[in-house]
Design a protein around this motif. Sequence first.
Motif, short mmCIF file in Angstrom:
data_model
loop_
_atom_site.label_atom_id
_atom_site.label_comp_id
_atom_site.label_asym_id
_atom_site.label_seq_id
_atom_site.Cartn_x
_atom_site.Cartn_y
_atom_site.Cartn_z
N LEU A 267 39.41 57.15 51.55
CA LEU A 267 39.63 57.74 50.22
C LEU A 267 38.94 56.84 49.21
O LEU A 267 39.30 55.67 49.09
CB LEU A 267 41.14 57.87 49.93
N VAL B 231 37.68 53.43 50.62
CA VAL B 231 38.54 52.49 51.34
C VAL B 231 39.41 53.25 52.34
O VAL B 231 39.65 54.45 52.18
CB VAL B 231 39.46 51.65 50.41
N SER B 232 39.87 52.53 53.37
CA SER B 232 40.73 53.15 54.37
C SER B 232 42.14 53.31 53.81
O SER B 232 42.69 52.36 53.26
CB SER B 232 40.84 52.26 55.60
N VAL B 233 42.70 54.50 53.99
CA VAL B 233 44.10 54.72 53.60
C VAL B 233 44.80 55.51 54.69
O VAL B 233 44.17 56.14 55.54
CB VAL B 233 44.23 55.48 52.25
N ARG C 130 38.91 53.70 60.71
CA ARG C 130 39.12 52.31 60.28
C ARG C 130 37.94 51.44 60.74
O ARG C 130 37.46 50.60 59.98
CB ARG C 130 40.44 51.78 60.86
#
Lengths: 158, 287, 805
Positions: free
Chosen positions: A54, A57-59, A110
């Motif tokens: 998102l 960045v990884s969320v 990721r």
Amino acid sequence: MAKQHISFSLNGEQIDALVEPRELLVHTLRETLNLTGTHIGCETSHCGVCTVDLNGVSVKSCTVLAMQAHEGEVTTVEGLANGELHAVQQAFIEEHGLQCGFCTPGMLMRAQRLLQENPDPSEEEIRWGMAGNLCRCTGYQNIIKAVQSAAKKLQQEA
Amino acid sequence: MIPSGFEYHRPSSVQDAIRLLNENEDAKILAGGHSLLPMMKLRFAEPAHLIDLNGLAELKGIRLDGDTLCIGAMTTENELIDSDLVKQHCPLLVDVAKLVADPQVRNRGTVGGDVAHGDPGNDHPAVMLALDAEFVIQGPDGERRQAANGFFLGTYWTGLEEGEVMTEIRIPPIPANGGYGYNKLKRKTGDYATAGSTVVLELDGASCKEIRIGLTNVAPMAIRAEAAEDLLRGQNIDEALIEQAAELVMQACDPAEDLRGDIQYKTHMAAEMTRRSIRDALARAGS
Amino acid sequence: MATAEDRVKADIEREDALQGIGCSRKRKEDPRFVQGKGTYVDDVKLPGTLYADLVRSPFAHARIKGINKEKALALPGVHAVLTAEDLKPLNLHWMPTLAGDVQAVLADEKVHMQYQEVAVVIADDRYIAADAVDLVEVEYEALPVLVDPHKALDPDAPILREDAEDKDNVGQGPRKHPNHIFNWQVGDAEATERAFDEAEVTVKQEMYYPRVHPSPLETCGCVASFDKVNGKLDVYITSQAPHVVRTVVSMLSGVPESKVRIVSPDIGGGFGNKVGIYPGYVTAIVASIVIGRPVKWIEDRMEHLSTTAWARDYWMTGELAADKDGRIKGLKVDVLADHGAFNSHAQPTKWPAGFLSICTGSYDIPVAHVNVDGVYTNKSPGGVAYRCSFRVTEAVYVIERMMDVLAQKLGIDKAEIRRRNFVKPEQFPYETCLGWELDSGDYHTALDKVLAAVDYEGLRKEQAEKRAKGELMGIGLVTFTEVVGAGPSKNCDILGVGMFDSAEIRVHPTGSAIARMGTITQGQGHQTTYAQIIASELGIPSEEIQIEEGDTDTAPYGLGTYGSRSTPVGGAATAVAARKIRDKARKIAAHLMEVSEDDVEWDIDRFKVKGVPGQEKTMKEVAWAAYNNVPEGMEMGLEAVDYYDPPNFTYPFGTYLCVVDIDKYTGVVDIRRFYALDDCGTRINPMIIEGQVHGGLNEGFAVAMGQEMPYDEEGNLLGNTFMDYFIPTFVETPHWETDYTVTPSPHHPLGAKGVAESPHVGSIPCFTAAIVDALAHLDVTHVDMPHNAYRVWQTLHELGADKRD
């Protein structure tokens, strides 16, 4: 609650959706937008099978409201391959980094982001960098090999 | 695990957020959401209104005000880790943030949310006590500042009044002849601390001029181990003194038993983490 | 003229091209999984699907005084709220369990455990369903709760199962108390007593094997779709045994088995948890039949951990009798088994304690006796095989712990005492005193290889030096034998269906093939490995063989995948079916080459006429002929089915060694080294085997070091999310070293034994052994799991080992 309009970029394509304010991003992706590659595992933000990008960045999409993706950019596992498989996808196959496949989309999302944050991670850095993703099948060792192998490939390409 | 319905608000400014918070019954602030949303999914929390601060650029960012490090409340853990200013002026915070949850959660979780939530298991409160930080708070009546010391009143109970929003955290520098130590014991990645201890101290020659010890998850809220600090202040700290301080730390603890451990274990671990943090702080101060 | 060397090279190339047995072939499953194109149950979308969600009891033991559905039914989007009262007319409020007991589908007047299913809500989507669950009002009258199994048989214990109070048998033999489920004994009690009376040395150790949950990352769920017009029921379900589910669903629902289609799509891990049938499935099926629309039920993680099948929960006492040299004269094992509120553990029906009697392990033990009592408590029901064959993990744990206890008592090295008691290579096949016939083994070689690889002597020396400095280092050693591949139908059945398995192979005219099996992969890579077996047997490249499983409309009946039975049973069926095809193909080849069948020999991918170079027919050519030119009297086509009823179980074994360092001030255990040598007989795909071993070791690590399901006195399960329930991450997980020997099974068509469970079964006692070994100089003989820092520290603190000098 009345549904509200959101608009965001999903795997490079601009999309619109109507969502309840309480709707979780993972449900919007899976139910409304029919992208079922992103999975649901623990629902308390521990397992990481719902991992997406998102805004770069990884969320964990089980703990983000769909409303919070408004005007943002979301990438899911379905957006990873670009004509041909992404290096991490290929490496997971080559190094036997998956078994039941349920954690795999989150792992890949990721892993590809980790390699953008740190293009040449050590084993230790991979272990810490991937620690938000659980796997019950592989014992992680071959996933680490896969991430290292993808890193090598991406660096050669760069 | 599905949250109850609520109305979602995207304020345009901090002022707007405060207005929404005060105009709506049963409204809650949404920061990183990794404490609140799971509670809402379990329906332990069912707010009627959520006010999402994530769009507010004014709450982001890290800057220096003189030698005070100023961190926007909505700064994420990963932003702390990546910040050159933090690395340079308060590397302790980098060490702390790296042990918070996991990489994805650190992209959402904010330092302000961690502090303001009032959860004794959160990592930053005890660190802020040890750093002698100050919180900038805005409310309907304007801005005020409150010291970390005295801010944490109980579980989910802080000095933040209803209708107020934490906007910034101000951290004074650790002196050149100072040092810090941070030790956190946890069962696994993603868990809260079984016990954690942060020590910030300043030496005057071999003598300890000032020391603050913050303890995580061993009381209803983050606490200072004041008796231990008093024992060590003004002393040349050696292993014997550290042992005495560890005893005093144990006396300061009032943990709740859970699967991480019983009262005895957590108390002993608070002491052990403190021993290690004191040694680390001394080593850093001496180097 | 081709030289002999050239010919060998050409043969190798031909063989390699097949990607058959022994090849680390890349998995066929992976391309869809890495692109997010797997189809797991929650990905199944049928038009008009409704969602089920369950109202669950907050009490562990209570009488239901009333249920008010009105508010829930008034919520827009809610279609139905069903309770036991609604299911009674259909006789579906209770269901049979695999163990011969019954389990409430929806609580009938009483709840027996926290989170028990009380009502089901059917709504337009899962959000509305969740809201409606909150609106169903249930009035309870709390009853005394029984949590401690040791108190279950007290004269004044609360009676839990009033429905079964007057039954003298709830499926597994006579019982002596309303909370008693069964007593099971095996072995010669009298002779065992005598051995103990006469022994020079005896040792006894109590140990608790905690209740643990397999917790695959995908929870359980199903989509049930009843077609009212055609009377056909389709169920997509997270099941490790879809064919058994079809039989049970047909028996329960009254829909003829021919009109029930069960599909196990991609499954996100099973590990024994997805063998049984859960109330949620049944409620979704009933709701679909009643409403006539597809109904989806997907549980959340808390429901999964709180109500679906767990494993172990055995209170065990082991005893060994031996001479002064450590040679074992007798073994006694006594167990109190907590089965929870319903007896719904998943074992072959005649085995109430599974294969616990494999507890003589790798050792030549003349006499033994095992006694197990199962009891009810107010906890969730279970007792499944979590990545193991039925109760084998418990068996291996007790014998391996006891070997160490005996070694410590006698002051004999833990490797040496094992060597002295091993069944010797020349003794195989070896009949154990409890009735198992160990098929093959070479335990000494495995042990020696591991000890050499890790420099065991050096480790012991280092340990002595560390002890002198007050540091805690432990070396755990386990030399296990397990039993897998259930099983011969003479001893194994589930609900009366023998535990065979099946394969059906069709070779198409152009030489490619499709095969379907009665098993179902959940990550084991069947689509890859079964093809390798067929490739080697039929000379058809793996790439040209399609493997399908899990759809009961197309696959032959099989008992499913659990207990490491796919390779021993399904793999055997595959090999035998392929050989049936090859036999027919040989006849066709002989016909084509106009020679006698006896003159034809098989060579990798073709039939050759003996002694006539160049006269040959490839399998591809034979396949074509099978559809147009077969010998007179032979029917056309090239296909075969085999239902394989194994003559015996298989007995994989291994030697594991673990080195730990313990931080005595925190109790944190560092796994410095873990070395696992497995012997699973013939190795079909070494890459997949290694992956299975890594995964099994990691699950063993999870069990040994942190997994537990503690209950408080009110019967509340503590820690039912991944915050508390220990699933190790990348950071906690140690690095694994693997090794192997190959001792084929003499009775399996391929010599293969099965591997996925050995690393779980074998590693768990190895971790415990390492921790106990670190404390052995302090006279510690056993420490119960889980070995998390908290518990290890408690032991250290009691010993005073955490004191500073």
